[in-house]
Write an enzyme that holds these catalytic residues in place. Sequence first.
Site, PDB file in Angstrom:
ATOM      1  N   GLU A   7       6.510  11.693 -18.489  1.00 37.75           N
ATOM      2  CA  GLU A   7       6.178  13.063 -18.109  1.00 37.75           C
ATOM      3  C   GLU A   7       5.663  13.129 -16.669  1.00 37.75           C
ATOM      4  O   GLU A   7       5.143  12.135 -16.134  1.00 37.75           O
ATOM      5  CB  GLU A   7       5.098  13.602 -19.061  1.00 37.75           C
ATOM      6  CG  GLU A   7       4.545  14.980 -18.747  1.00 37.75           C
ATOM      7  CD  GLU A   7       5.566  16.090 -18.887  1.00 37.75           C
ATOM      8  OE1 GLU A   7       6.498  16.140 -18.035  1.00 37.75           O
ATOM      9  OE2 GLU A   7       5.442  16.892 -19.823  1.00 37.75           O
TER      10      GLU A   7
ATOM     11  N   GLN B  44       0.830  18.368 -29.900  1.00 37.92           N
ATOM     12  CA  GLN B  44      -0.430  19.092 -30.009  1.00 37.92           C
ATOM     13  C   GLN B  44      -0.723  19.856 -28.726  1.00 37.92           C
ATOM     14  O   GLN B  44      -1.310  20.943 -28.752  1.00 37.92           O
ATOM     15  CB  GLN B  44      -1.570  18.108 -30.310  1.00 37.92           C
ATOM     16  CG  GLN B  44      -2.869  18.762 -30.742  1.00 37.92           C
ATOM     17  CD  GLN B  44      -2.712  19.567 -32.029  1.00 37.92           C
ATOM     18  OE1 GLN B  44      -2.073  19.103 -32.967  1.00 37.92           O
ATOM     19  NE2 GLN B  44      -3.276  20.772 -32.066  1.00 37.92           N
TER      20      GLN B  44
ATOM     21  N   GLU C 146       7.610  19.127 -30.931  1.00 39.31           N
ATOM     22  CA  GLU C 146       6.398  19.890 -30.626  1.00 39.31           C
ATOM     23  C   GLU C 146       5.177  18.974 -30.686  1.00 39.31           C
ATOM     24  O   GLU C 146       4.962  18.257 -31.656  1.00 39.31           O
ATOM     25  CB  GLU C 146       6.228  21.021 -31.645  1.00 39.31           C
ATOM     26  CG  GLU C 146       4.979  21.868 -31.399  1.00 39.31           C
ATOM     27  CD  GLU C 146       4.721  22.848 -32.529  1.00 39.31           C
ATOM     28  OE1 GLU C 146       5.010  24.043 -32.350  1.00 39.31           O
ATOM     29  OE2 GLU C 146       4.244  22.397 -33.608  1.00 39.31           O
TER      30      GLU C 146
ATOM     31  N   ARG D  20      14.438  16.265 -25.469  1.00 39.81           N
ATOM     32  CA  ARG D  20      13.022  16.543 -25.248  1.00 39.81           C
ATOM     33  C   ARG D  20      12.266  16.223 -26.533  1.00 39.81           C
ATOM     34  O   ARG D  20      12.777  16.425 -27.643  1.00 39.81           O
ATOM     35  CB  ARG D  20      12.805  18.014 -24.876  1.00 39.81           C
ATOM     36  CG  ARG D  20      11.369  18.322 -24.481  1.00 39.81           C
ATOM     37  CD  ARG D  20      11.137  19.798 -24.234  1.00 39.81           C
ATOM     38  NE  ARG D  20       9.730  20.064 -23.944  1.00 39.81           N
ATOM     39  CZ  ARG D  20       9.172  21.268 -23.989  1.00 39.81           C
ATOM     40  NH1 ARG D  20       9.909  22.326 -24.307  1.00 39.81           N
ATOM     41  NH2 ARG D  20       7.883  21.417 -23.720  1.00 39.81           N
ATOM     42  N   HIS D  21      11.060  15.726 -26.397  1.00 38.03           N
ATOM     43  CA  HIS D  21      10.235  15.366 -27.562  1.00 38.03           C
ATOM     44  C   HIS D  21       9.981  16.575 -28.459  1.00 38.03           C
ATOM     45  O   HIS D  21      10.134  17.738 -28.061  1.00 38.03           O
ATOM     46  CB  HIS D  21       8.902  14.777 -27.105  1.00 38.03           C
ATOM     47  CG  HIS D  21       8.104  15.738 -26.258  1.00 38.03           C
ATOM     48  ND1 HIS D  21       7.353  16.763 -26.780  1.00 38.03           N
ATOM     49  CD2 HIS D  21       7.958  15.824 -24.911  1.00 38.03           C
ATOM     50  CE1 HIS D  21       6.775  17.443 -25.813  1.00 38.03           C
ATOM     51  NE2 HIS D  21       7.132  16.892 -24.656  1.00 38.03           N
TER      52      HIS D  21
END
Length: 285
Positions: free
Chosen positions: A107, A22, A20, A17-18
């Site tokens: 996504e 914004q 954190e 998963r990417h």
Amino acid sequence: MVHPQYKFLPKRIILVRHGESQGNLDGSAYTTTPDYKIPLTPQGLRQARAAGEKIRCVVSDYGNSLNWKVYFYVSPYERTRSTLREIGRSFSRKRIIGVREECRVREQDFGNFQVEERMKVIKETRERFGRFFFRFPEGESAADVFDRVSGFLESLWRDIHMSRLHHDSSSDELNLVIISHGLTSRVFLMKWFKWTVEQFEYLYNPGNCEFQVMQLGSGGEYSLAIYHSEEELQQWGLSPEMIADQKWRANANRGDWNERCPWYLDAFFDHLADSDDSADGETGD
């Protein structure tokens, strides 16, 4: 040790998963910035660099393997591309066979610009409706994501079986790293391991830059239970039956059917007869 006939298969498929973003930090970011342009935060960049170091340790067997290589797939979103750039700092060019931007692992589409208060109400409705089938207005449902991830998996298997992902030597240990999103990773695992919709509803996203390692077992099946602990699998929402299936897969022969994990039949039938005679109600003369 993996049987020689399965050496052509990737040793690991790693879902990341990417870091954190914004949007993770402040949901109002989606109001003015398109989802695909949401950047990583400074913390997200640090997470991605740290994840790269950890993944390198995993694919190199902590320095014990000499012939490993990696092939990256990445969602086209800014936050996943930035995550890949930071992860890539841990790998030399000779270790990377290739990188492919893959739109089908993007996504879930939540619609265009997202009004924060409206999205809160919509997500509350999703919990009542069911997370898999609920479709966001002007967007997608998890079921829609399942369909495009299924198409990606078909392409992935063709590439594997036609040896398109090996570079110089078939003796190299190939590791596929897919940098994507939380729901997309859950759907990927659901499709791969044939989990039901009901089981999907209990799954949780991994954390930012957390990765899930599907490792090739001795008999040619992939399992999460080779690298990950039972506690980790529980944290991601796997039930005891699903965890038992992962442990079975670690040593199962490729293509075997796990009759000890009953959800495939029990989800549809309350009672199944043990034989044709009992099913027909025959009692004999």
